[in-house]
Design a protein around this motif. Structure first.
Motif, PDB file in Angstrom:
ATOM      1  N   ILE A   1      33.715  44.754  36.043  1.00 10.37           N
ATOM      2  CA  ILE A   1      33.457  43.310  35.989  1.00 10.37           C
ATOM      3  C   ILE A   1      34.772  42.562  35.824  1.00 10.37           C
ATOM      4  N   CYS A   2      35.601  43.037  34.920  1.00 13.27           N
ATOM      5  CA  CYS A   2      36.901  42.389  34.679  1.00 13.27           C
ATOM      6  C   CYS A   2      37.799  42.501  35.905  1.00 13.27           C
ATOM      7  N   ALA A   3      37.710  43.614  36.623  1.00 14.45           N
ATOM      8  CA  ALA A   3      38.503  43.778  37.847  1.00 14.45           C
ATOM      9  C   ALA A   3      38.100  42.736  38.891  1.00 14.45           C
ATOM     10  N   ILE A   4      36.827  42.398  38.952  1.00 16.63           N
ATOM     11  CA  ILE A   4      36.370  41.364  39.888  1.00 16.63           C
ATOM     12  C   ILE A   4      36.968  40.025  39.489  1.00 16.63           C
ATOM     13  N   VAL A   5      36.923  39.722  38.196  1.00 17.44           N
ATOM     14  CA  VAL A   5      37.502  38.456  37.714  1.00 17.44           C
ATOM     15  C   VAL A   5      38.987  38.413  38.041  1.00 17.44           C
ATOM     16  N   LYS A   6      39.707  39.478  37.693  1.00 18.26           N
ATOM     17  CA  LYS A   6      41.152  39.507  37.942  1.00 18.26           C
ATOM     18  C   LYS A   6      41.443  39.516  39.437  1.00 18.26           C
ATOM     19  N   GLY A   7      40.574  40.160  40.228  1.00 16.88           N
ATOM     20  CA  GLY A   7      40.745  40.164  41.685  1.00 16.88           C
ATOM     21  C   GLY A   7      40.608  38.774  42.262  1.00 16.88           C
ATOM     22  N   THR A   8      39.739  37.958  41.686  1.00 16.59           N
ATOM     23  CA  THR A   8      39.593  36.572  42.129  1.00 16.59           C
ATOM     24  C   THR A   8      40.898  35.818  41.899  1.00 16.59           C
ATOM     25  N   ALA A   9      41.543  36.062  40.771  1.00 15.37           N
ATOM     26  CA  ALA A   9      42.827  35.420  40.474  1.00 15.37           C
ATOM     27  C   ALA A   9      43.893  35.889  41.460  1.00 15.37           C
ATOM     28  N   ARG A  10      43.884  37.180  41.830  1.00 16.68           N
ATOM     29  CA  ARG A  10      44.876  37.698  42.769  1.00 16.68           C
ATOM     30  C   ARG A  10      44.730  37.060  44.143  1.00 16.68           C
ATOM     31  N   LEU A  11      43.503  36.721  44.543  1.00 18.32           N
ATOM     32  CA  LEU A  11      43.302  36.031  45.828  1.00 18.32           C
ATOM     33  C   LEU A  11      44.111  34.747  45.869  1.00 18.32           C
TER      34      LEU A  11
ATOM     35  N   ARG B   1      44.971  26.643  35.874  1.00 11.68           N
ATOM     36  CA  ARG B   1      45.802  27.825  35.595  1.00 11.68           C
ATOM     37  C   ARG B   1      45.297  29.071  36.311  1.00 11.68           C
ATOM     38  N   PHE B   2      43.980  29.201  36.459  1.00  7.87           N
ATOM     39  CA  PHE B   2      43.409  30.398  37.071  1.00  7.87           C
ATOM     40  C   PHE B   2      43.475  30.334  38.595  1.00  7.87           C
ATOM     41  N   GLY B   3      43.382  29.116  39.135  1.00  3.72           N
ATOM     42  CA  GLY B   3      43.416  28.963  40.589  1.00  3.72           C
ATOM     43  C   GLY B   3      42.052  28.889  41.236  1.00  3.72           C
ATOM     44  N   HIS B   4      41.011  29.121  40.475  1.00  6.65           N
ATOM     45  CA  HIS B   4      39.628  29.030  40.946  1.00  6.65           C
ATOM     46  C   HIS B   4      38.785  28.448  39.815  1.00  6.65           C
ATOM     47  N   SER B   5      37.690  27.821  40.191  1.00  5.66           N
ATOM     48  CA  SER B   5      36.792  27.253  39.186  1.00  5.66           C
ATOM     49  C   SER B   5      35.896  28.331  38.593  1.00  5.66           C
ATOM     50  N   ARG B   6      35.265  27.996  37.501  1.00  6.00           N
ATOM     51  CA  ARG B   6      34.268  28.886  36.891  1.00  6.00           C
ATOM     52  C   ARG B   6      33.180  29.213  37.911  1.00  6.00           C
ATOM     53  N   ASP B   7      32.750  28.226  38.691  1.00  5.23           N
ATOM     54  CA  ASP B   7      31.688  28.454  39.676  1.00  5.23           C
ATOM     55  C   ASP B   7      32.130  29.436  40.756  1.00  5.23           C
ATOM     56  N   GLU B   8      33.392  29.393  41.140  1.00  3.42           N
ATOM     57  CA  GLU B   8      33.893  30.344  42.138  1.00  3.42           C
ATOM     58  C   GLU B   8      33.928  31.757  41.563  1.00  3.42           C
ATOM     59  N   VAL B   9      34.290  31.894  40.301  1.00  3.69           N
ATOM     60  CA  VAL B   9      34.264  33.209  39.648  1.00  3.69           C
ATOM     61  C   VAL B   9      32.819  33.694  39.539  1.00  3.69           C
ATOM     62  N   TYR B  10      31.933  32.803  39.145  1.00  6.85           N
ATOM     63  CA  TYR B  10      30.499  33.123  39.053  1.00  6.85           C
ATOM     64  C   TYR B  10      29.992  33.646  40.397  1.00  6.85           C
ATOM     65  N   ASP B  11      30.334  32.942  41.490  1.00  3.09           N
ATOM     66  CA  ASP B  11      29.897  33.351  42.828  1.00  3.09           C
ATOM     67  C   ASP B  11      30.490  34.701  43.218  1.00  3.09           C
ATOM     68  N   ALA B  12      31.770  34.926  42.885  1.00  8.55           N
ATOM     69  CA  ALA B  12      32.409  36.210  43.196  1.00  8.55           C
ATOM     70  C   ALA B  12      31.692  37.344  42.471  1.00  8.55           C
ATOM     71  N   LEU B  13      31.351  37.127  41.214  1.00  4.90           N
ATOM     72  CA  LEU B  13      30.618  38.146  40.456  1.00  4.90           C
ATOM     73  C   LEU B  13      29.251  38.405  41.087  1.00  4.90           C
ATOM     74  N   ARG B  14      28.547  37.358  41.467  1.00  2.00           N
ATOM     75  CA  ARG B  14      27.216  37.524  42.078  1.00  2.00           C
ATOM     76  C   ARG B  14      27.284  38.314  43.380  1.00  2.00           C
ATOM     77  N   ARG B  15      28.343  38.097  44.159  1.00  2.00           N
ATOM     78  CA  ARG B  15      28.498  38.849  45.414  1.00  2.00           C
ATOM     79  C   ARG B  15      28.594  40.357  45.141  1.00  2.00           C
ATOM     80  N   HIS B  16      28.975  40.721  43.922  1.00  2.41           N
ATOM     81  CA  HIS B  16      29.051  42.125  43.519  1.00  2.41           C
ATOM     82  C   HIS B  16      27.857  42.522  42.641  1.00  2.41           C
ATOM     83  N   ASN B  17      26.803  41.716  42.673  1.00  2.67           N
ATOM     84  CA  ASN B  17      25.588  41.964  41.872  1.00  2.67           C
ATOM     85  C   ASN B  17      25.865  42.005  40.378  1.00  2.67           C
ATOM     86  N   VAL B  18      26.787  41.173  39.941  1.00  2.00           N
ATOM     87  CA  VAL B  18      27.073  40.995  38.518  1.00  2.00           C
ATOM     88  C   VAL B  18      26.554  39.613  38.142  1.00  2.00           C
TER      89      VAL B  18
END
Length: 193
Positions: free
Chosen positions: A176-186, A105-122
């Motif tokens: 932080i939430c904007a990064i998560v939602k931004g991953t979904a927008r990708l 449903r999200f379009g990305h895995s938990r690991d991809e979200v985790y990696d996206a957050l880490r790229r932003h030092n989260v």
């Protein structure tokens, strides 16, 4: 945090085993190599713990407010499952705020979200990962077979513990939430092409 001690040996292999054992057998975020312990409490730590009890209520209140921001920001985000609402007779301690990322449903895995957050030092944490039934010393047990643990295996692939501590600001939670939602927008932009 007031931990200490010393152990010396000349055998590098043995030292590596001791290092693993003092940290639950955890080598890194992806690997647990052997059973270990965490027996590090001493009298000084106990004394500090007693002093810290005076701050528990305030910290819990701050975290509760931050959890509300997470819920406001992530509600309605397809593929992000939030913690269920608790009944009024349950008093949460607000220690963690975990979400589940449903890949389909999200379009990305938990690991991809985790990696996206880490790229932003989260620094979020993969929770229930790795699943203990996947540890080398358990995986051959019949009870550890993936088909016997479908719900646990799925949770170990979906659960993400979001940053949560009293000094975190509501503005930071929104970022932080904007990064998560931004991953979904990708995903949506890729699909629309």
């Amino acid at each position: 945090m007031l931990e200490g001690g010393a152990l010396m040996c000349r055998d590098e292999r043995l030292k590596n085993i001791f290092d693993l054992m003092r940290n639950f057998g955890i080598a890194d975020e992806e690997s647990v190599l052997l059973p270990g312990i965490n027996g590090k409490m001493n009298e000084l730590q106990a004394a500090v713990g007693l002093i810290m009890l005076d701050y528990v209520k305030g910290e819990s209140q701050k975290r509760a407010a931050l959890q509300k921001v997470y819920v406001e920001e992530l509600s309605g985000c397809a593929g992000v499952r939030l913690p269920p609402l608790l009944s009024s007779d349950v008093k949460p301690n607000h220690q963690y705020f975990v979400i589940r990322i449903e890949r389909e449903r999200f379009g990305h895995s938990r690991d991809e979200v985790y990696d996206a957050l880490r790229r932003h030092n989260v620094f979020a944490r993969k929770y229930f990962y790795p699943l203990c039934s996947n540890y080398e010393h358990y995986r051959r047990l019949p009870s550890a077979a993936p088909e016997r643990l479908p719900i646990a295996n799925r949770a170990s692939e979906e659960v993400l513990s979001m940053p949560l501590y009293g000094e975190l600001s509501a503005a930071d939670v929104r970022k932080i939430c904007a990064i998560v939602k931004g991953t979904a927008r990708l995903r949506l932009r890729r699909r629309d092409r």
